[in-house]
Design an enzyme around this catalytic site. Structure first.
Site, mmCIF file in Angstrom:
data_model
loop_
_atom_site.group_PDB
_atom_site.id
_atom_site.type_symbol
_atom_site.label_atom_id
_atom_site.label_comp_id
_atom_site.label_asym_id
_atom_site.label_seq_id
_atom_site.Cartn_x
_atom_site.Cartn_y
_atom_site.Cartn_z
ATOM 1 N N MET A 1 -33.175 -0.100 5.902
ATOM 2 C CA MET A 1 -33.637 -1.475 5.732
ATOM 3 C C MET A 1 -33.210 -2.330 6.921
ATOM 4 O O MET A 1 -33.973 -3.171 7.403
ATOM 5 C CB MET A 1 -33.094 -2.060 4.417
ATOM 6 C CG MET A 1 -33.685 -3.408 4.064
ATOM 7 S SD MET A 1 -35.492 -3.368 3.918
ATOM 8 C CE MET A 1 -35.693 -3.235 2.140
ATOM 9 N N LYS B 1 2.892 -5.490 -17.248
ATOM 10 C CA LYS B 1 3.408 -4.238 -17.810
ATOM 11 C C LYS B 1 4.316 -4.471 -19.018
ATOM 12 O O LYS B 1 4.259 -3.720 -19.999
ATOM 13 C CB LYS B 1 4.176 -3.470 -16.722
ATOM 14 C CG LYS B 1 4.527 -2.052 -17.146
ATOM 15 C CD LYS B 1 5.086 -1.239 -15.990
ATOM 16 C CE LYS B 1 5.321 0.212 -16.432
ATOM 17 N NZ LYS B 1 5.913 1.010 -15.348
ATOM 18 N N GLU C 1 -11.499 3.078 -7.837
ATOM 19 C CA GLU C 1 -11.660 2.027 -8.850
ATOM 20 C C GLU C 1 -13.029 1.357 -8.791
ATOM 21 O O GLU C 1 -13.554 0.909 -9.806
ATOM 22 C CB GLU C 1 -10.560 0.972 -8.714
ATOM 23 C CG GLU C 1 -9.194 1.435 -9.203
ATOM 24 C CD GLU C 1 -8.357 2.067 -8.105
ATOM 25 O OE1 GLU C 1 -8.908 2.349 -7.016
ATOM 26 O OE2 GLU C 1 -7.152 2.282 -8.336
ATOM 27 N N PHE D 1 5.992 -5.011 -5.832
ATOM 28 C CA PHE D 1 5.182 -3.868 -5.445
ATOM 29 C C PHE D 1 3.881 -3.840 -6.246
ATOM 30 O O PHE D 1 3.887 -3.981 -7.460
ATOM 31 C CB PHE D 1 5.974 -2.574 -5.687
ATOM 32 C CG PHE D 1 5.173 -1.334 -5.377
ATOM 33 C CD1 PHE D 1 4.753 -1.067 -4.079
ATOM 34 C CD2 PHE D 1 4.823 -0.441 -6.385
ATOM 35 C CE1 PHE D 1 4.000 0.061 -3.805
ATOM 36 C CE2 PHE D 1 4.079 0.692 -6.107
ATOM 37 C CZ PHE D 1 3.671 0.947 -4.812
ATOM 38 N N GLN D 2 2.787 -3.672 -5.549
ATOM 39 C CA GLN D 2 1.443 -3.654 -6.149
ATOM 40 C C GLN D 2 1.138 -4.919 -6.941
ATOM 41 O O GLN D 2 0.468 -4.878 -7.964
ATOM 42 C CB GLN D 2 1.232 -2.395 -6.998
ATOM 43 C CG GLN D 2 1.170 -1.137 -6.128
ATOM 44 C CD GLN D 2 0.630 0.088 -6.848
ATOM 45 O OE1 GLN D 2 0.786 0.236 -8.054
ATOM 46 N NE2 GLN D 2 -0.006 0.964 -6.096
#
Lengths: 163, 572
Positions: free
Chosen positions: B479, B162, B50, B112-113
């Site tokens: 760096m 949803k 993602e 969930f999630q």
């Protein structure tokens, strides 16, 4: 220096946490914060007391303005304004203290709104200094609890913070 | 037209003119993905992580000026996107990130999630919304695009539970043509009185300099800026984010300023008497020590965001407004002004600048037996005619690119400036290649950064995105190593990347072309070969001198006039 900032904002879920989050993320302090819907239920009015030098206060007002939900705001400290805070204070009131506290409440123009055989609840409105003074005048052993709203503010004169 | 929430979401994107969508499916966005399946106008790019989706949308936005769009699922989908969102926020990139959420009745139940996406993203978005009712969806999306693209641009997150996308609940669909918000009214024009004051001040200046930033690029003000600079014969320097806002190969351009800016740019900043800051925010990497910042200058600051003005440095003439219109107004006022620039003073100022320029602060050792990264970038510039879209990661290679690939055009330089996000380059290059399939897109990266999002090589294969990866491989987190060399007595703590994959084989394993080059004399041929393969992704592993440092440099706590020059370029 102490500043009192008045904010007119959309009355939406999450708006308050955006303001609170802004202050914590940028390290500004909030001394008190009070918020409730206005006569227009889609708008909330928030009064926020903070401290900082001029640069910090300028940044605070600019950053608040940037929040999408903020419609208008004013730093009331810039002009003449009125501040009021409300306090509910529960004090022990037995024997000789009953009469003494009653007198003190009268002097401070508060009112006793709940009475038991050993306690009072006092309601008092005024500037924060006045409420501090009342607390100072009551012996600390007699105070059971205090609840304060934090100041609300409004500018004097005909102009208002509205749409 | 009656549509379900999922269909409304897809239709809104089309009505908003969105053509490409970067995303990754999951439980909470299944209805939306079903609606995507049933149409073929909106092209969805399936990433491998993602974070890659959000950086790709960001790169797309930077390379086009149009808002990038990403679609993520709830929970880990959203949290994986946060680095990408914060990256876009710090650089003011217009983006709309759609996240799935658990159904409204489950919100707050630790389902969930489920994560509090609004709460997690609140500090790093311009604004965010939770849509609780399908009837609010179209208007919310309109607001999201309006907020993301207007004023000071930025990412907007729209969290969609949803049940709001339920295919069985259909409602009439109307996409609002315009939107008005009483609490959000970005400034459309600069104050003319302030603009006149600014022009007066510039015309009276003896040693003026322009300091231009990313606002010129995102605010589409490059043409107007060029007009102003030429009209008034001004020297101009730019921040990392502003590169390309003014032609980098032009004589009036002094190079980048700040920590790794050029000697002439930083000295001009220090000695100027009028500073014109345009779409820049006085970042600490630019100003150096604040007390020594432009000590003799009156400062003009043009910015769309009032909160950027006088935040770090007090300014004398603030102008709040879009850089494009403010600069156009300034050119107009200057042309009609009774006074002319002070030619004599400017000539003296320019001759001083030329002296600083003659120091040749970007000089490096060209006799080395090892490949110098500066040389690799200069060659790339030559072979691409300075015309490629260049995405970078973060570190030494990023600074070298800023120094040795002068950008003549706006929107061609995609880099994470504010947040400094390693792993940005490859997905951002993907976004640019999606937007400009016929143009050269090169990701210049390091061996640390590339491994932070290397999985996106698979996305490039699947969606036929033949971009180029030029890896400047020094086997170090360079760096950090450089800082340890300078400030920690050379104690190289955890900066050696000892176990590296064979990048050639790795590229091949992903179905691409892998190449390695180790000798300076082979470099140009390899670069030409890479760029000649128009329809293949080529991953070129350039083995560079591991000890090379980025110069010049303003050390921490120093001012612009106290630069450390490269040992290859001593002041005579």
């Amino acid at each position: 220096m102490r500043h009192i900032i008045s904010i007119l904002m959309e009355n939406e879920a999450g708006a308050l946490s955006r303001v609170a989050g802004l202050f914590s993320a940028r390290g500004y302090n909030i001394e008190s914060l009070t918020v409730a819907p206005t006569e227009d239920p889609t708008l909330s009015r928030m009064t926020l007391v903070t401290r900082g030098n001029e640069e910090i206060i300028e940044q605070i007002t600019k950053q608040l303005h940037k929040l999408i939900e903020v419609v208008k705001l004013a730093d009331l400290s810039e002009g003449v304004h009125i501040e009021r805070e409300m306090m509910l204070i529960k004090v022990l009131a037995k024997g000789s203290h009953r009469a003494e506290i009653k007198r003190l409440v009268d002097i401070f123009r508060g009112s006793i709104i709940d009475v038991t055989d050993s306690s009072y609840i006092v309601e008092m409105t005024g500037t924060s200094d006045k409420l501090d003074a009342f607390i100072g005048a009551v012996h600390e052993d007699l105070i059971v609890e205090t609840v304060r709203t934090g100041p609300s503010g409004i500018a004097r004169g005909t102009k208002g913070l509205s749409l | 037209m009656e549509l379900s929430g999922a269909e409304i979401l897809v239709q809104c994107l089309k009505d908003e003119g969105v053509e490409h969508l970067f995303g990754y499916p999951g439980g909470a966005v299944l209805h939306i993905y079903d609606a995507i399946f049933k149409q073929d106008e909106l092209r969805h790019i399936l990433v491998r992580h993602e974070q890659g989706a959000v950086h790709a949308a960001d790169g797309y936005a930077r390379a086009t000026g149009k808002p990038g769009v990403a679609l993520l699922t709830s929970g880990p989908g959203a949290t994986n996107g946060v680095t990408g969102i914060a990256t876009a926020y710090m650089d003011s990139i217009p983006m709309v990130v759609l996240t799935g959420q658990v159904p409204t009745p489950f919100i707050g139940s630790d389902a969930f999630q489920e994560v509090d996406t609004l709460g997690i993203t609140r500090p790093c978005v311009k604004h965010n919304f939770l849509v609780k009712d399908v009837r609010d969806l179209a208007e919310t999306l309109k607001k999201a695009f309006y907020i993301a693209t207007s004023g000071r641009p930025g990412p907007v997150v729209v969290d969609v539970p949803k049940d709001v996308t339920d295919p069985n609940i259909k409602i009439p669909y109307v996409y609002p043509k315009t939107i008005k918000m009483r609490s959000y009214n970005p400034v459309k024009k600069g104050h003319l009185g302030q603009i006149k004051k600014a022009v007066d001040l510039i015309l009276s200046a003896k040693r003026p300099v322009i300091y231009s930033g990313g606002g010129v690029v995102t605010g589409d003000g490059a043409a107007e800026l060029t007009d102003l600079v030429r009209e008034m014969n001004l020297p101009i320097t730019s921040t990392l984010m502003g590169l390309g806002g003014y032609p980098g190969t032009d004589r009036q351009f002094l190079g980048m300023l700040g920590m790794h800016g050029t000697y002439e740019a930083n000295m001009a900043m220090h000695d100027c008497d009028v500073l014109i800051a345009i779409g820049a925010r006085f970042d600490d990497r630019v100003t150096g020590k604040i007390k020594d910042f432009c000590p003799e200058a009156k400062i003009i600051h043009i910015d769309i965001d009032p909160a950027s003005i006088s935040k770090n440095v007090r300014v004398d003439i603030p102008i709040v407004g879009p850089v494009k219109s403010v600069l156009a107004d300034m050119v107009k006022v200057a042309k009609e002004h009774k006074n002319q620039p002070n030619k004599e003073a400017l000539a003296q100022w320019w001759s001083l600048i030329e002296k600083w320029r003659a120091v040749n602060c970007l000089k490096y050792n060209t006799k080395s037996k090892r490949i110098k990264p500066q040389h690799a970038i200069e060659l790339l510039h030559k072979i691409t005619n300075g015309d490629a879209y260049i995405a970078s990661d973060v570190g030494q290679h990023q600074m070298w690119t800023a120094q040795y690939y002068p950008f003549d055009k706006s929107q061609h330089w995609l880099t994470s400036g504010g947040l400094g996000t390693m792993g940005f380059g490859l997905p951002a290059a993907m976004g640019a290649k999606v937007a400009h399939p016929d143009k050269d897109v090169v990701c210049i990266t390091g061996d640390g950064s590339i491994q932070m999002n290397i999985q996106e090589l698979a996305t490039c294969k699947q969606f036929d995105l033949p971009l180029k990866v030029m890896l400047l491989n020094n086997g170090y987190l360079g760096m950090v190593r450089q800082w340890q060399e300078f400030f920690y007595g050379g104690r190289y703590s955890e900066v050696t990347v000892e176990a590296q994959p064979d990048f050639v084989k790795l590229a091949e394993a992903y179905g691409h072309v892998g190449m390695r080059v180790e000798k300076p004399e082979d470099l140009e041929g390899a670069l030409r070969e890479m760029l000649a393969m128009k329809d293949r992704l080529v991953f070129l592993d350039v083995v560079i001198d591991p000890g090379e440092n980025v110069y010049p440099m303003i050390m921490a706590g120093k001012g612009h006039h106290e630069m450390q020059l490269s040992p290859d370029c001593e002041l005579s």
